[in-house]
Design an enzyme around this catalytic site. Sequence first.
Site, short mmCIF file in Angstrom:
data_model
loop_
_atom_site.label_atom_id
_atom_site.label_comp_id
_atom_site.label_asym_id
_atom_site.label_seq_id
_atom_site.Cartn_x
_atom_site.Cartn_y
_atom_site.Cartn_z
N ARG A 129 70.87 32.44 22.53
CA ARG A 129 71.31 33.19 23.71
C ARG A 129 70.34 34.30 24.07
NH1 ARG A 129 76.17 33.44 25.99
NH2 ARG A 129 77.15 32.40 24.21
N GLY B 231 79.10 24.35 2.72
CA GLY B 231 78.79 24.38 1.30
C GLY B 231 78.02 25.63 0.92
N LYS C 77 86.95 31.23 2.25
CA LYS C 77 86.10 31.94 1.27
C LYS C 77 85.50 33.22 1.84
CE LYS C 77 81.93 30.71 3.08
NZ LYS C 77 80.73 31.53 3.33
N THR D 12 79.59 32.91 -2.33
CA THR D 12 79.87 34.01 -1.40
C THR D 12 80.49 35.21 -2.10
OG1 THR D 12 80.30 32.27 0.23
CG2 THR D 12 80.84 34.50 0.88
N SER E 93 75.60 37.77 0.54
CA SER E 93 76.74 37.44 1.36
C SER E 93 77.13 38.61 2.25
CB SER E 93 77.93 37.05 0.47
OG SER E 93 79.14 37.10 1.19
#
Length: 331
Positions: free
Chosen positions: A34, A135, A190, A247, A253
């Site tokens: 964008r 994943g 998660k 994560t 993360s």
Amino acid sequence: MQLRSISIIGGGAWGTALAQTLSYNDANVTLWAREPEIVEDINARHVNRVFLPGVDLNASIRATGDLAKVATADAILAVAPAQHLRAVLSDLARHLPVGVPIVICSKGIEQATGKFMGDVLEEVVPQATRAVLSGPSFAADVARGLPSALTLACRNEAVGRALTASLSSRQMRLYWSSDVLGAELGGSVKNVLAIAAGIVEGRGLGTSAHAAIVTRGFAELRRFGDVMGARPETLLGLSGLGDLILTCGSAQSRNMSLGRGLGEGRTLSEILGGRSAVTEGVYTAAALVGLARSKAVEMPIAEAVHEIIEGRLGVDEAIAGLMQRPLKAED
């Protein structure tokens, strides 16, 4: 199915990392972003300094801001942030031929509707063939060619296996599954649980508490998945337990690092104000808790994260509430 051309919608870290690894598979890769500055950066300098700094991109990757130019590919990977995916897919739909596979790579639940991204896709682009890629994978690792393994879920076995073969590489190994919902569910839940794990670390509660919160968080994921119809083996696989371990266990993360900031006493607005990338768990928490309540699924950790994000509960109060819950058999 032979993929001679692949389009990726989303110029953030994960979209750029996927473009990088797939560009070495002898396919023409086009990345839609964008932001005009991202398009220019990739085309002119072969870098994405905003979202993936320090990675030199393959010069064959072409970027564009025109959705019509990405709609003609043999397959499209949708990597736009979950809360913006509906709008992007709506713009794409009018350019898209019937039957083109769209692989959902965004992880989250739409806050306004409580729908998973695959359901949004089927609503907005019913002519597309639906698949999900999920994943344990950090964008920086994948972009640098480090080994990874993910789940490619598609109900159509022929298309799913063909996508698995075409999108796999020496660095990224894919496993096919027909459990689309299970793959999406693990990748969404998660993110919320990783915020909880980060809070535990930021509060200095120790590795024992970290192990407990991840394990009990996985129990919540299993309960929710069972009610929603996900397969147990999917939740135990790469897109479930694998992604949860990653994560909840690394400062790379965004969700865990946000939780760590909350645990250290920083405010949500202070943490988000210093970020250019979206932290999906912040927005998924409300949708997840709403869905869980509607299905009568007990998810106290997710509830606590939601209450902290909404400012209705302090960190110490939330921790005390979890520790003082009635004793029960382990499930």
